[in-house]
Design a protein around this motif. Structure first.
Motif, short mmCIF file in Angstrom:
data_model
loop_
_atom_site.label_atom_id
_atom_site.label_comp_id
_atom_site.label_asym_id
_atom_site.label_seq_id
_atom_site.Cartn_x
_atom_site.Cartn_y
_atom_site.Cartn_z
N GLY A 132 49.06 53.89 43.61
CA GLY A 132 49.17 55.08 42.78
C GLY A 132 49.23 54.73 41.30
O GLY A 132 48.62 55.41 40.45
N LEU A 133 49.94 53.64 40.97
CA LEU A 133 50.01 53.20 39.58
C LEU A 133 48.65 52.67 39.11
O LEU A 133 48.21 52.95 37.99
CB LEU A 133 51.08 52.12 39.44
N VAL A 134 47.96 51.91 39.97
CA VAL A 134 46.64 51.41 39.60
C VAL A 134 45.68 52.57 39.34
O VAL A 134 44.89 52.57 38.38
CB VAL A 134 46.09 50.48 40.70
N LYS A 135 45.75 53.58 40.18
CA LYS A 135 44.88 54.75 40.01
C LYS A 135 45.17 55.46 38.69
O LYS A 135 44.26 55.91 37.98
CB LYS A 135 45.08 55.71 41.18
N ALA A 136 46.45 55.56 38.35
CA ALA A 136 46.82 56.21 37.09
C ALA A 136 46.31 55.42 35.89
O ALA A 136 45.82 56.00 34.91
CB ALA A 136 48.34 56.37 37.02
N ILE A 137 46.42 54.10 35.95
CA ILE A 137 45.90 53.27 34.85
C ILE A 137 44.39 53.41 34.74
O ILE A 137 43.85 53.53 33.64
CB ILE A 137 46.30 51.79 35.08
N LEU A 154 40.77 44.64 44.30
CA LEU A 154 40.72 45.87 45.08
C LEU A 154 39.48 45.92 45.96
O LEU A 154 39.54 46.40 47.10
CB LEU A 154 40.75 47.08 44.15
N LEU A 155 38.36 45.46 45.43
CA LEU A 155 37.13 45.45 46.22
C LEU A 155 37.29 44.56 47.45
O LEU A 155 36.80 44.90 48.54
CB LEU A 155 35.97 44.97 45.35
N GLN A 156 37.96 43.45 47.30
CA GLN A 156 38.22 42.59 48.46
C GLN A 156 39.15 43.27 49.46
O GLN A 156 38.92 43.24 50.68
CB GLN A 156 38.83 41.27 47.99
N LEU A 157 40.21 43.91 48.94
CA LEU A 157 41.16 44.59 49.82
C LEU A 157 40.52 45.77 50.56
O LEU A 157 40.96 46.12 51.66
CB LEU A 157 42.36 45.10 49.02
N CYS A 170 41.80 51.77 48.19
CA CYS A 170 41.13 50.77 47.35
C CYS A 170 39.67 51.16 47.08
O CYS A 170 39.16 50.99 45.97
CB CYS A 170 41.19 49.40 48.01
N SER A 171 39.01 51.70 48.10
CA SER A 171 37.62 52.13 47.93
C SER A 171 37.52 53.27 46.92
O SER A 171 36.61 53.29 46.08
CB SER A 171 37.03 52.55 49.28
N VAL A 172 38.46 54.22 47.01
CA VAL A 172 38.43 55.37 46.09
C VAL A 172 38.65 54.91 44.65
O VAL A 172 37.94 55.33 43.73
CB VAL A 172 39.50 56.40 46.51
N ILE A 173 39.64 54.04 44.46
CA ILE A 173 39.92 53.56 43.10
C ILE A 173 38.75 52.75 42.55
O ILE A 173 38.36 52.90 41.39
CB ILE A 173 41.21 52.72 43.08
N PHE A 174 38.18 51.89 43.39
CA PHE A 174 37.06 51.07 42.91
C PHE A 174 35.86 51.95 42.57
O PHE A 174 35.14 51.69 41.60
CB PHE A 174 36.68 50.03 43.97
N MET A 175 35.64 52.99 43.36
CA MET A 175 34.52 53.88 43.06
C MET A 175 34.74 54.61 41.75
O MET A 175 33.80 54.79 40.95
CB MET A 175 34.37 54.89 44.22
N GLN A 176 35.98 55.02 41.49
CA GLN A 176 36.32 55.65 40.21
C GLN A 176 36.05 54.70 39.05
O GLN A 176 35.49 55.07 38.02
CB GLN A 176 37.78 56.08 40.22
N TYR A 177 36.45 53.45 39.23
CA TYR A 177 36.22 52.42 38.20
C TYR A 177 34.73 52.18 37.99
O TYR A 177 34.25 52.07 36.86
CB TYR A 177 36.93 51.14 38.64
N LEU A 178 33.97 52.14 39.08
CA LEU A 178 32.53 51.86 38.98
C LEU A 178 31.80 52.95 38.22
O LEU A 178 30.87 52.68 37.46
CB LEU A 178 31.94 51.71 40.39
N HIS A 191 29.01 43.32 41.19
CA HIS A 191 29.71 44.30 42.02
C HIS A 191 28.81 44.84 43.14
O HIS A 191 29.24 44.96 44.30
CB HIS A 191 30.21 45.47 41.16
N MET A 192 27.58 45.17 42.79
CA MET A 192 26.66 45.72 43.79
C MET A 192 26.39 44.72 44.91
O MET A 192 26.37 45.07 46.09
CB MET A 192 25.33 46.11 43.11
N LYS A 193 26.20 43.48 44.54
CA LYS A 193 25.95 42.45 45.56
C LYS A 193 27.16 42.27 46.46
O LYS A 193 27.01 42.11 47.68
CB LYS A 193 25.59 41.12 44.88
N GLN A 194 28.37 42.30 45.87
CA GLN A 194 29.56 42.13 46.69
C GLN A 194 29.77 43.33 47.61
O GLN A 194 30.18 43.18 48.77
CB GLN A 194 30.79 41.96 45.79
N ILE A 195 29.48 44.53 47.12
CA ILE A 195 29.61 45.74 47.95
C ILE A 195 28.72 45.65 49.18
O ILE A 195 29.15 45.95 50.30
CB ILE A 195 29.27 47.00 47.11
N ILE A 196 27.49 45.22 49.00
CA ILE A 196 26.57 45.16 50.13
C ILE A 196 26.85 43.94 51.01
O ILE A 196 26.62 43.98 52.23
CB ILE A 196 25.11 45.18 49.65
#
Length: 575
Positions: A132-137, A154-157, A170-178, A191-196
């Motif tokens: 929740g704190l990471v999302k707020a930041i 987060l992407l690894q988690l 973690c997926s939601v926060i990373f998508m927001q960041y992306l 990031h794209m290569k790691q996602i796939i």
């Protein structure tokens, strides 16, 4: 006052209670919050450090500090409960206004906090407050090298965590960041290569989470940016669709691939289709891969297949593969026939008028009713039943219906013959779904054979057709309905509860929909196996009684079914 309690009190219980009270008040957007934010933020960070958050992550005070900081970063918003509902397409002006508010911590304090969060996210079992704190930041668009590194964690988690809720957050926060954060082309590519690459994770739950993130990326990336990386997504998703051992993962990969095809332009789509065509012209695994991908194309972009003669070409291509696979007739080589049929089944829905007239294709489908593999039988029987259900057996030739039965005389008899073979299998191979499809199709076929017997005879008989079932050819030419009833009666004579049950249900369907004009001449053929079952059951009951044994329930049910069918025949045809 509560901020003062947090600042001056040395009693952890008092501090914790104060933080909980602040947790309620900070959600109300009070005027005094901005003036206290800096002081409260600094003291909360000091409490985190002094509480030893790196070694005592389960401590209530640590979690309370994380929750308080999340509320401070999201002043006027709740990122613990409500931020997950924020849409990506909110106005840029509103988001910029919110992100420009003063931060409760300076840059050095933020560096310390992020380093603590990075450890806490990996090691803690209580992730809600931390994430929740990471999302707020992230919502404040705070930029630092440490925060970018935190996003990679987060992407690894999002794949490796054993908790589904953590993977999702973690997926939601990373998508927001992306979507929200500026990044160099090299970082975005990484990031794209790691996602796939994550879709190849060794555990199923992780692969499913990775595919979920792929879906989100495909849905939310701008079209131009998605097309730049379309090749990066297409080939790995195809490989996952074909090679993944998990059914759920294969379905998720097909869903992701379908979404990708839906979003790209016609030019990119054409390049993907050309790849698939080239694969279909090869042999081995690539050819089977193409058959599955063609099915995804039909699901995703019917509009694309309506261009020119693409639909007809695809049907002809599937016919070629189906013919090649069916000619082998080996259980081990069933995949080609199965995936060809699945693709044809999908094509038949949007292109029903074109498909109904493809007599060569339909004859291959009818031939597949006798394939050794049950999955191939299932799809082919389902397709035949679906096509026949669109026709009226009493009037379809007069109404000029679109059907291969009028173009290929003898096809109606081939359907009936192969469906009988489908029912005449060993007890271990009997399948309820197959039986239902066969009964439904035979019920339609017997009515059509009665009304239009000439459709059962081929216009020109080859030497092979003349030699096949030579002993029964006279019966078939004189009376196809009589041949069908004789065949079903003979199938029901040998012992076999499941096989007999299938035939009896077929007789019951005939009695319900056929009428006396069709059934009356063949009552003896139907009554003979029914009577045989009743007599065998009665004899077994007497034997069991003499041996002081109670008859088994399946035996009683078989006799009851035979009696019920006889009752239906009596009601339909009279005594």
């Amino acid at each position: 006052m509560l901020t003062t309690c947090v600042n001056v009190s040395r009693d952890n219980d008092v501090v914790l209670l104060s933080l909980r009270c602040l947790g309620v008040l900070l959600r109300t957007n009070l005027p005094s919050v901005p003036s206290c934010a800096k002081t409260l933020g600094t003291k909360t960070l000091d409490l985190l450090t002094s509480a030893g958050s790196l070694s005592n992550l389960h401590h209530e005070l640590t979690l309370g500090c994380f929750r308080t900081l999340a509320l401070l970063f999201g002043m006027g918003k709740s990122f613990i409960e409500g931020e997950s509902n924020r849409t990506i397409d909110k106005s840029e002006q509103e988001f910029t206004s919110f992100s420009s508010k003063p931060m409760p911590l300076d840059s050095e304090q933020m560096e310390v906090l992020i380093s603590m969060l990075k450890v806490a996210i990996v090691d803690s079992d209580s992730h809600n407050a931390t994430l929740g704190l990471v999302k707020a930041i992230a919502s404040r668009r705070f930029i630092s090298p440490e925060f970018y590194d935190l996003m990679e964690t987060l992407l690894q988690l999002s794949v490796r965590s054993q908790k589904q809720t953590v993977r999702q957050q973690c997926s939601v926060i990373f998508m927001q960041y992306l979507i929200d954060y500026p990044m160099a082309k090299q970082r975005l590519e990484g990031h794209m290569k790691q996602i796939i690459l994550n879709v190849k994770y060794e555990y199923e739950d992780g692969r499913l989470s990775a595919l979920g993130l792929v879906n989100a990326v495909i849905d939310k990336l701008p079209t131009s940016l998605l097309e730049d990386h379309a090749q990066l997504f297409f080939l790995p998703l195809v490989l996952q669709l074909v090679n993944d051992d998990s059914k759920d993962c294969r379905e998720a990969a097909a869903k992701s691939l379908s979404r990708l095809l839906n979003r790209v332009s016609i030019d990119v789509l054409q390049s993907f289709y050309d790849y698939t065509v080239r694969w279909s012209e090869s042999s081995g695994p690539l050819q089977q891969t193409s058959l599955q991908v063609f099915g995804v194309f039909v699901d995703a972009r019917v509009d694309f297949l309506k261009r020119g003669n693409m639909a007809v070409e695809l049907i002809e291509r599937m016919q070629m593969h189906l013919s090649r696979s069916s000619s082998d007739g080996q259980v081990d080589d069933w995949e080609g026939a199965y995936f060809s049929l699945v693709c044809l089944e999908k094509v038949a829905v949007p292109f029903d008028t074109i498909f109904a007239k493809q007599s060569d294709v339909w004859m291959e489908i009818v031939k597949s009713l006798c394939h050794p593999h049950p999955w191939v039988k299932q799809v082919s029987s389902r397709m035949v039943a679906a096509h026949l259900s669109t026709l009226d057996p009493a009037t379809f030739p007069d109404n000029s219906e679109c059907t291969f039965l009028l173009e290929r005389h003898g096809a109606l008899f081939e359907i009936a013959k192969n469906l009988c073979s489908l029912l005449n299998v060993d007890e271990s191979e009997q399948n309820e779904d197959l039986t239902k499809c066969a009964i439904k199709s035979l019920t339609w076929a017997i009515q059509a054979m009665h009304e239009y017997p000439h459709l059962c005879f081929a216009n020109e008989s080859s030497g092979e057709e003349e030699s096949e079932e030579e002993g029964r050819s006279d019966v078939r030419k004189k009376n196809p309905v009589g041949w069908l009833m004789t065949r079903l009666s003979n199938i029901a004579k040998p012992k076999g509860d499941k096989r007999r049950e299938a035939i009896y249900k077929c007789f019951a369907a005939f009695a319900t929909y056929g009428g006396p004009s069709i059934l009356s001449p063949y009552l003896e053929l139907m009554l003979e196996p029914l009577h045989r079952s009743i007599v065998e059951t009665a004899n077994k009951a007497v034997y069991n009684t003499n041996k002081s044994r109670r008859p088994a329930d399946p035996v009683e049910e078989k006799a009851d079914l035979a009696k019920d069918v006889m009752q239906l025949l009596e009601e339909s045809c009279g005594t």
